[in-house]
Design a protein around this motif. Structure first.
Motif, PDB file in Angstrom:
ATOM      1  N   ASP A 177     -37.284 -66.828 -34.482  1.00  0.00           N
ATOM      2  CA  ASP A 177     -36.132 -66.099 -35.234  1.00  0.00           C
ATOM      3  C   ASP A 177     -35.017 -67.040 -35.775  1.00  0.00           C
ATOM      4  O   ASP A 177     -34.413 -66.263 -36.918  1.00  0.00           O
ATOM      5  CB  ASP A 177     -35.230 -65.477 -33.921  1.00  0.00           C
ATOM      6  CG  ASP A 177     -36.029 -64.372 -33.065  1.00  0.00           C
ATOM      7  OD1 ASP A 177     -36.795 -63.768 -33.894  1.00  0.00           O
ATOM      8  OD2 ASP A 177     -35.724 -63.826 -32.096  1.00  0.00           O
ATOM      9  N   GLN A 201     -29.555 -62.037 -39.152  1.00  0.00           N
ATOM     10  CA  GLN A 201     -31.103 -61.831 -39.255  1.00  0.00           C
ATOM     11  C   GLN A 201     -31.298 -61.407 -40.414  1.00  0.00           C
ATOM     12  O   GLN A 201     -30.750 -60.568 -40.961  1.00  0.00           O
ATOM     13  CB  GLN A 201     -31.567 -60.911 -38.379  1.00  0.00           C
ATOM     14  CG  GLN A 201     -31.473 -61.257 -36.537  1.00  0.00           C
ATOM     15  CD  GLN A 201     -32.522 -62.397 -36.566  1.00  0.00           C
ATOM     16  OE1 GLN A 201     -32.184 -63.576 -35.963  1.00  0.00           O
ATOM     17  NE2 GLN A 201     -34.122 -62.354 -36.936  1.00  0.00           N
ATOM     18  N   GLN A 239     -35.391 -67.182 -39.345  1.00  0.00           N
ATOM     19  CA  GLN A 239     -35.068 -65.997 -40.275  1.00  0.00           C
ATOM     20  C   GLN A 239     -33.564 -65.770 -40.108  1.00  0.00           C
ATOM     21  O   GLN A 239     -33.300 -64.553 -40.270  1.00  0.00           O
ATOM     22  CB  GLN A 239     -36.047 -64.618 -39.669  1.00  0.00           C
ATOM     23  CG  GLN A 239     -37.431 -65.088 -40.045  1.00  0.00           C
ATOM     24  CD  GLN A 239     -38.231 -63.830 -39.585  1.00  0.00           C
ATOM     25  OE1 GLN A 239     -37.817 -62.725 -39.942  1.00  0.00           O
ATOM     26  NE2 GLN A 239     -39.239 -64.016 -39.171  1.00  0.00           N
ATOM     27  N   GLN A 240     -32.953 -66.500 -39.932  1.00  0.00           N
ATOM     28  CA  GLN A 240     -31.520 -66.530 -39.995  1.00  0.00           C
ATOM     29  C   GLN A 240     -30.578 -67.137 -41.034  1.00  0.00           C
ATOM     30  O   GLN A 240     -31.120 -68.297 -41.433  1.00  0.00           O
ATOM     31  CB  GLN A 240     -30.617 -66.590 -38.533  1.00  0.00           C
ATOM     32  CG  GLN A 240     -31.191 -66.054 -37.383  1.00  0.00           C
ATOM     33  CD  GLN A 240     -30.492 -66.197 -36.029  1.00  0.00           C
ATOM     34  OE1 GLN A 240     -29.528 -66.996 -36.152  1.00  0.00           O
ATOM     35  NE2 GLN A 240     -30.734 -65.664 -34.915  1.00  0.00           N
TER      36      GLN A 240
END
Length: 177
Positions: free
Chosen positions: A60, A13, A63-64
């Motif tokens: 998510d 992350q 955002q990785q």
């Protein structure tokens, strides 16, 4: 009997600030795993994404970042072994300070590359990893600009992208697919 190399990926992350202000396709980081080596090793980083479609939410996956590596040498063999043995807890890893480094062509998608009608990319083996992000961002750039003008106001002329990827390792091809 030579054992075939395999591939591993480590995703992590990051903040939106990191993605927006520090990350660009083709960048690499220096990764240090103290349990294996005191030396930091360079790895290409890629934005995790499921497709070329435009982002719709702040999920998510947006955002990785991911490191994909081929197990070939002492460091990657030991890293893969530690990841495999401890699936729930991977070894402690540090990203060295001031570690976001540009590859050969920083900010390739938003500059002159979209000024050509055809783009040809050539990669060999694990050298495909920087192109994964370049191609994703190029696709996003083209799909998100219906008037065919990119962020710097230049007209996007790209209509065709050709990727030539030479790879002897079928397991790597399957992994990347």
């Amino acid at each position: 009997n030579k054992k075939k190399a395999c591939c591993f990926a480590v995703s992590f992350q990051v903040t939106q600030d990191t993605l927006k202000n520090h990350y660009q396709p083709g960048m690499y980081i220096k990764l240090q795993v103290p349990s294996i080596s005191s030396i930091a090793h360079p790895f290409t980083i890629n934005k995790v994404s499921s497709s070329c479609s435009l982002p719709t939410t702040n999920d998510d996956a947006q955002q990785q970042l991911r490191i994909i590596f081929r197990v070939f040498g002492s460091f990657t063999k030991q890293l893969a072994k530690q990841i495999s043995n401890n699936a729930e807890t991977i070894p402690i890893m540090y990203i060295a300070e001031n570690t976001f480094h540009h590859g050969v062509v920083p900010d390739m998608v938003q500059t002159s590359i979209t000024q050509h009608d055809t783009i040809v990319c050539i990669a060999g083996g694990i050298g495909i990893t920087p192109y994964l992000s370049y191609l994703h961002d190029l696709c996003h750039c083209i799909l998100s600009t219906p008037n065919k003008n990119n962020d710097n106001g230049s007209h996007i002329k790209t209509e065709r992208v050709v990727l030539h990827w030479m790879c002897r390792d079928t397991s790597l091809v399957k992994y990347i697919q």
